[in-house]
Design an enzyme around this catalytic site. Structure first.
Site, short mmCIF file in Angstrom:
data_model
loop_
_atom_site.label_atom_id
_atom_site.label_comp_id
_atom_site.label_asym_id
_atom_site.label_seq_id
_atom_site.Cartn_x
_atom_site.Cartn_y
_atom_site.Cartn_z
N TYR B 106 72.63 -65.62 -127.65
CA TYR B 106 72.27 -65.77 -126.24
C TYR B 106 73.32 -66.60 -125.50
O TYR B 106 73.82 -67.60 -126.04
CB TYR B 106 70.94 -66.51 -126.10
CG TYR B 106 69.71 -65.68 -126.35
CD1 TYR B 106 69.17 -64.87 -125.36
CD2 TYR B 106 69.05 -65.74 -127.58
CE1 TYR B 106 68.02 -64.13 -125.58
CE2 TYR B 106 67.89 -65.01 -127.80
CZ TYR B 106 67.39 -64.21 -126.79
OH TYR B 106 66.25 -63.48 -127.02
N TYR B 145 68.50 -62.03 -134.60
CA TYR B 145 69.08 -63.36 -134.78
C TYR B 145 68.14 -64.24 -135.59
O TYR B 145 66.93 -64.03 -135.61
CB TYR B 145 69.41 -64.00 -133.42
CG TYR B 145 68.25 -64.17 -132.46
CD1 TYR B 145 67.39 -65.27 -132.54
CD2 TYR B 145 68.02 -63.24 -131.45
CE1 TYR B 145 66.34 -65.43 -131.65
CE2 TYR B 145 66.97 -63.38 -130.56
CZ TYR B 145 66.13 -64.49 -130.66
OH TYR B 145 65.09 -64.64 -129.77
N ARG B 155 64.46 -62.85 -135.96
CA ARG B 155 63.78 -62.06 -134.94
C ARG B 155 64.30 -60.63 -134.99
O ARG B 155 65.51 -60.41 -135.05
CB ARG B 155 64.06 -62.60 -133.52
CG ARG B 155 63.50 -63.96 -133.15
CD ARG B 155 62.00 -64.12 -133.20
NE ARG B 155 61.15 -62.99 -132.88
CZ ARG B 155 60.82 -62.57 -131.66
NH1 ARG B 155 61.29 -63.17 -130.60
NH2 ARG B 155 60.01 -61.54 -131.50
N HIS B 158 65.28 -57.53 -129.75
CA HIS B 158 64.28 -57.46 -128.67
C HIS B 158 64.89 -57.80 -127.33
O HIS B 158 65.90 -58.52 -127.26
CB HIS B 158 63.10 -58.39 -128.96
CG HIS B 158 63.52 -59.83 -129.03
ND1 HIS B 158 64.07 -60.40 -130.15
CD2 HIS B 158 63.50 -60.82 -128.11
CE1 HIS B 158 64.36 -61.67 -129.93
NE2 HIS B 158 64.04 -61.95 -128.69
N HIS B 160 63.50 -59.50 -123.74
CA HIS B 160 62.38 -60.15 -123.06
C HIS B 160 62.19 -59.51 -121.69
O HIS B 160 63.17 -59.21 -121.01
CB HIS B 160 62.66 -61.65 -122.88
CG HIS B 160 62.81 -62.40 -124.17
ND1 HIS B 160 61.76 -63.07 -124.76
CD2 HIS B 160 63.87 -62.59 -124.99
CE1 HIS B 160 62.18 -63.65 -125.87
NE2 HIS B 160 63.46 -63.37 -126.05
FE LIG Z 1 64.55 -63.86 -127.89
#
Ligand SMILES: [Fe+3]
Lengths: 196, 240
Positions: B106, B145, B155, B158, B160
């Site tokens: 991110y 990640y 995770r 995905h 959000h």
């Molecule tokens: Fe996330």
């Protein structure tokens, strides 16, 4: 698709929610026009107020990665309507400060909101809280402790039987036009959350 | 007496607040019962957003953080329709997304995963639904990640997603997953949802008809907001 559509389920906003909803706080910029910083533009009539506070978890630790959205009426108790072209959106959002865990908004104090059947809601701001660890956004309301008379007959406050719980929805008047409102997610003095 | 016509959250399928396998929920879940007003509340109104609030590239993550080239990764179109539980389109509503880059990193001050940032990828987008409730984003497929829940927790890939609807009470954030991802059944955040079909509806489906040859694949993800509770009249219309 056969049959009625079924509501989409919620998932946590996660720790990096800022990228999407308050981008500069994540450390970069994409949008020319950031949304959420203007609940009421400066030329909107009303009593300008500042509300600040913090969010705490069940261990009394500050929740430093939450995002809060606000929804409120104007000084005369009117919500922004689709065609309102008066600079009053009535909605805003903030990310809690990563270091201090504090949040702050500048807005106008909402007026009492009249509903049908002669019901008047005391001045209040609706809050919606999301963060890592919150599986489904939490709704609550902020009332003002200097609106004692209006608060007594508020329909929502009236259905909260325990006075200590009712008190969790009161922003306290600290100085002129300054209010303080802490949110407690769990445990002692847990904030009243709503199923709306 | 009641004008509060929005149907409630379906607690049989929505995740409860306390889901201990997802560790962050342990101290952040209210323990007192929620208070349910039986009268019309302020949350039956909600904010309105306008086209003028947005920029022309806000829904194109392939170019809205352009510095010196295209972002690395698999180009995809993510699209769908926002509707309510009665099947009615939700037009003109704000949809916002955020995601990791193709490597699972991110662009966020707090993300210290060792995978690299992409100089040409910001990872956020926003758009208004059209008159039929449709939305679309061009982006790259995010990578999985690791995260500090267990000893070796990852995770699934995905995106959000945040949706407004017409009422503040309809406000929703969720996550879009991708068909075929083997990490989906292992994820405690997904498993916070107590209903298997509801989980399946969080998985975007590959849609070859919507893909663009030699450009990008397409994934469809519809969002169903809580709708007006059905009335007798509406039931008749629907029931043929
Ligand atoms: Fe996330």
């Amino acid at each position: 698709m056969s049959g009625k559509p079924i509501q989409t389920v919620s998932q946590t906003a996660g720790p990096f929610v800022h990228i999407g909803l308050v981008t500069p706080q994540a450390g970069f910029e994409v949008y020319e026009n950031e949304l959420g910083g203007d609940i009421a533009l400066p030329d909107i009539p009303g009593q300008r107020i500042c509300v600040e506070g913090a969010i705490y978890d069940g261990n009394d630790e500050p929740v430093k990665d939450a995002v809060i959205e606000f929804w409120q009426a104007d000084g005369e108790g009117r919500f922004a309507r689709p065609n309102a072209n008066d600079g009053f959106r009535g909605w805003g959002r903030v990310g809690v400060d990563f270091e201090t865990g504090q949040w702050r908004i500048n807005t106008i104090k909402p007026g009492p909101v009249s509903e049908a059947e002669d019901t008047v809601h005391a001045p209040h701001i609706c809050l919606w809280i999301i963060a890592r660890g919150i599986n489904i956004g939490l709704n609550t309301r902020l009332y003002f402790d200097d609106e004692k008379e209006a608060n007594v007959s508020d329909p929502l406050l009236s259905i909260i039987e325990n006075p200590e719980r009712r008190a969790t929805l009161m922003a306290s008047s600290k100085a002129e036009n300054r209010y303080h409102f802490n949110i407690k997610l769990q445990g002692d003095n847990e904030t009243v959350f709503l199923d709306i | 007496m009641t004008e509060n016509v929005l149907s409630g959250w379906n607690r049989k399928i929505q995740p409860p607040a306390y889901t201990p396998d997802y560790k962050s929920s342990r101290a952040r879940s209210p323990r007192q019962p929620l208070i349910k007003p039986n009268f019309r509340t302020s949350e039956t109104d909600g904010p309105v957003f306008f086209q003028g609030d947005l920029g022309p590239n806000d829904n194109n993550l392939l170019c809205n953080f352009y510095h010196d080239g295209d972002p690395i990764g698999e180009r995809i179109l993510v699209f769908g329709r926002v509707l309510d539980e009665n099947g009615k389109s939700v037009p003109g509503t704000l949809v916002e997304i955020w995601q990791a880059n193709a490597a699972g990193r991110y662009r966020h001050l707090s993300d210290d995963y060792l995978a690299p940032l992409d100089p040409n990828f910001g990872g956020c987008g926003r758009t208004l639904t059209d008159e039929d409730g449709n939305y679309s984003f061009k982006t790259i497929r995010p990578g999985p990640y690791p995260w500090p829940n267990g000893d070796n927790s990852w995770r699934p890939a995905h995106i959000h997603i945040s949706v407004f609807g017409g009422e503040f009470a309809q406000r929703l954030v969720s996550q879009i997953y991708f068909e075929g991802d083997p990490l989906i059944p292992l994820c405690p955040i997904i498993n916070s949802v107590p209903d298997r079909p509801a989980i399946n509806r969080l998985v975007a489906k590959l849609d070859m008809d919507a893909s663009t040859p030699f450009d990008c694949l397409a994934y469809r993800f519809d969002v169903v907001l809580r709708g007006p509770a059905s009335t007798l009249f509406e039931n008749r219309l629907e029931g043929n």
